[in-house]
Scaffold this active site. Sequence first.
Site, PDB file in Angstrom:
ATOM      1  N   TYR A  29       0.845  -1.210   0.000  1.00  0.00           N
ATOM      2  CA  TYR A  29       0.000   0.000   0.000  1.00  0.00           C
ATOM      3  C   TYR A  29       0.878   1.257   0.000  1.00  0.00           C
ATOM      4  CZ  TYR A  29      -3.510  -3.378   1.665  1.00  0.00           C
ATOM      5  OH  TYR A  29      -4.337  -4.456   1.812  1.00  0.00           O
ATOM      6  N   TRP A  33      -3.907   6.215   2.894  1.00  0.00           N
ATOM      7  CA  TRP A  33      -5.276   5.697   3.015  1.00  0.00           C
ATOM      8  C   TRP A  33      -5.986   6.471   4.122  1.00  0.00           C
ATOM      9  CZ3 TRP A  33      -2.522   2.743  -0.146  1.00  0.00           C
ATOM     10  CH2 TRP A  33      -3.190   1.895  -1.036  1.00  0.00           C
ATOM     11  N   TRP A  35      -8.758   6.010   6.507  1.00  0.00           N
ATOM     12  CA  TRP A  35      -8.934   5.670   7.939  1.00  0.00           C
ATOM     13  C   TRP A  35      -7.643   5.172   8.556  1.00  0.00           C
ATOM     14  CZ3 TRP A  35     -12.046   1.016  10.171  1.00  0.00           C
ATOM     15  CH2 TRP A  35     -11.848  -0.160   9.438  1.00  0.00           C
ATOM     16  N   ASP A  36      -6.733   4.658   7.731  1.00  0.00           N
ATOM     17  CA  ASP A  36      -5.404   4.311   8.264  1.00  0.00           C
ATOM     18  C   ASP A  36      -4.759   5.560   8.869  1.00  0.00           C
ATOM     19  OD1 ASP A  36      -6.016   2.426   5.972  1.00  0.00           O
ATOM     20  OD2 ASP A  36      -4.200   1.469   6.701  1.00  0.00           O
ATOM     21  N   GLN A 101     -14.067   6.142   2.839  1.00  0.00           N
ATOM     22  CA  GLN A 101     -13.774   5.076   3.819  1.00  0.00           C
ATOM     23  C   GLN A 101     -14.392   5.449   5.162  1.00  0.00           C
ATOM     24  OE1 GLN A 101      -9.524   4.173   4.042  1.00  0.00           O
ATOM     25  NE2 GLN A 101      -9.937   2.063   3.446  1.00  0.00           N
ATOM     26  N   GLY A 161     -13.941  -0.469   4.412  1.00  0.00           N
ATOM     27  CA  GLY A 161     -12.682  -0.746   5.097  1.00  0.00           C
ATOM     28  C   GLY A 161     -12.528  -2.234   5.379  1.00  0.00           C
ATOM     29  N   ASP A 163     -12.798  -4.822   3.228  1.00  0.00           N
ATOM     30  CA  ASP A 163     -12.958  -4.970   1.785  1.00  0.00           C
ATOM     31  C   ASP A 163     -13.578  -6.284   1.307  1.00  0.00           C
ATOM     32  OD1 ASP A 163     -11.300  -2.815   2.381  1.00  0.00           O
ATOM     33  OD2 ASP A 163     -10.105  -3.036   0.579  1.00  0.00           O
ATOM     34  N   TYR A 348      -8.241 -12.354   4.212  1.00  0.00           N
ATOM     35  CA  TYR A 348      -8.633 -10.961   4.278  1.00  0.00           C
ATOM     36  C   TYR A 348     -10.106 -10.701   4.667  1.00  0.00           C
ATOM     37  CZ  TYR A 348      -7.755  -6.491   1.836  1.00  0.00           C
ATOM     38  OH  TYR A 348      -7.565  -5.206   1.473  1.00  0.00           O
ATOM     39  N   TRP A 349     -10.363 -10.296   5.863  1.00  0.00           N
ATOM     40  CA  TRP A 349     -11.683  -9.891   6.378  1.00  0.00           C
ATOM     41  C   TRP A 349     -12.711 -11.020   6.418  1.00  0.00           C
ATOM     42  CZ3 TRP A 349     -11.621  -5.733   9.172  1.00  0.00           C
ATOM     43  CH2 TRP A 349     -10.749  -4.685   8.850  1.00  0.00           C
ATOM     44  N   GLU A 392      -0.383  -6.930   9.268  1.00  0.00           N
ATOM     45  CA  GLU A 392      -1.634  -6.288   8.835  1.00  0.00           C
ATOM     46  C   GLU A 392      -2.813  -6.933   9.565  1.00  0.00           C
ATOM     47  OE1 GLU A 392      -2.228  -6.471   4.607  1.00  0.00           O
ATOM     48  OE2 GLU A 392      -4.024  -5.207   4.661  1.00  0.00           O
TER      49      GLU A 392
HETATM   50  C1  GLC Z   1      -7.041  -2.841   2.906  1.00  0.00           C
HETATM   51  C2  GLC Z   1      -8.053  -2.785   4.026  1.00  0.00           C
HETATM   52  C3  GLC Z   1      -8.465  -1.353   4.277  1.00  0.00           C
HETATM   53  C4  GLC Z   1      -7.222  -0.510   4.535  1.00  0.00           C
HETATM   54  C5  GLC Z   1      -6.170  -0.676   3.438  1.00  0.00           C
HETATM   55  C6  GLC Z   1      -4.837  -0.040   3.811  1.00  0.00           C
HETATM   56  O1  GLC Z   1      -7.594  -2.395   1.707  1.00  0.00           O
HETATM   57  O2  GLC Z   1      -9.151  -3.587   3.776  1.00  0.00           O
HETATM   58  O3  GLC Z   1      -9.329  -1.259   5.374  1.00  0.00           O
HETATM   59  O4  GLC Z   1      -7.562   0.824   4.670  1.00  0.00           O
HETATM   60  O5  GLC Z   1      -5.937  -2.044   3.231  1.00  0.00           O
HETATM   61  O6  GLC Z   1      -4.378  -0.554   5.028  1.00  0.00           O
END
Ligand code: GLC
Length: 425
Positions: A29, A33, A35-36, A101, A161, A163, A348-349, A392
């Site tokens: 990433y 981002w 909310w990060d 987000q 968030g 995903d 993932y999630w 993560e």
């Molecule tokens: C993934 C997560 C998301 C987060 C991003 C960066 O896409 O699902 O919530 O903001 O990674 O960490």
Amino acid sequence: MKQDLIEQARAVLARNDRGDYTVPTHGLYPFQWNWDSALSALGFSHFDEARAWREIETLFRHQWDDGMVPHIIFHEMNDGYFPGPEVWATGRAVPTSGITQPAVAGFAVRRIHARAKNRALADAQARALLPRIHAWHQWFYTNRDPQGTGLVAIIHPWESGRDNSVDWDAALARVPTEGVAPFQRRDVAHANPAHRPTDEEYRRYIWLVQHFRGLGWDNSRLHDASPFRVVDPGFNAILIRSCLDLAALADDLGEAEIASASRAFAQAGIAAMDALWSETHGQYLCFDRVTGALIDSPSIGGLLAAFCPIPDHRAQAIAQRLDAIGTAVPYLVPSHDPAAPEFDGLRYWRGPVWLIVNYMIADGLKRAGQTRIVRRIVDDSLRLIEQSGFAEYYDPVTAEPCGGSSFTWTAAMVIEILNAETAPA
Ligand code: GLC
């Protein structure tokens, strides 16, 4: 031990620091981002308040004219990520994505403001951010709740968030894939493909992006035009909590209008949220606005609802539900019910634990007086870090670290949690 962990967490933040913003992790990433950043600022605030404020200020510098704060800001070009700016084509000078987000900035700003040592800086920063955050909240209720139900919908799974949650499967299956331009994913070069979404899901994600792009990113049209419209209790709880925190901050700063408008949003949201409660599952569920039905998927989204002031009996039921989940897996809180057939501890999630979600659930349940389960969530979070580092996310059964490593918001949460451990109650 505690000091060691804090030092390690600070090193992770330093590594991902790009001066005015942080990347979630290097490689996977490479941009900012939404909310990060808001949650990572909480970590910075314990040792560098100016840097914490700068993180959020940078995010809001890229707010759209209509009030939306985008989910990604592409500060620097990097072809290691897909979909990049050319796919979004939002026409911004510094390119951004075209969706948003979880609105956690209001919560983060109030918390950083409340405990700031540099009061003059905190007041000045909060005063500057207040109308911008409020504009974002207004944007949500205008554009994502056009019928005035009190709850907002997401129009793309990435807005949540969370995903790749099971919550989106049925709604996403209705999204077509015809006309999606061929693409090459980059995420699977950085992380284990078994931990990531499938190619089929990616085609549907990109179809939505192309569809919104075709509508010129006009937010007054996107909600009704999207075949994917889901009301997520966790997402709404974050927005409601941020509205309440913004109201409190506005009171402190003498901004009565923002305070009362924010409280009105929150009250309507809390009242409407109860319709998402499922007696069968003992938690809230998502609601599909296209079919008009609750989505039968017991995910962490329905537990994260406790981040806002839900009624006490609901908070107690969620604590009981967490107790039950905690007998099925050694590490709370899995992102999906371990008893559900879709549960996957690595993907993932769809099962793994995220420390940021643990932090928010624990925070909400603490306010509701559910201290025993809060203790368990905090202890499990710290055990994950001690065993598996700043990943993560983590497998709730084995604690295996998954996804990217040296992760910014995970490190920020460690600093936040460890400081709270020693702070006076
Ligand atoms: C993934 C997560 C998301 C987060 C991003 C960066 O896409 O699902 O919530 O903001 O990674 O960490």
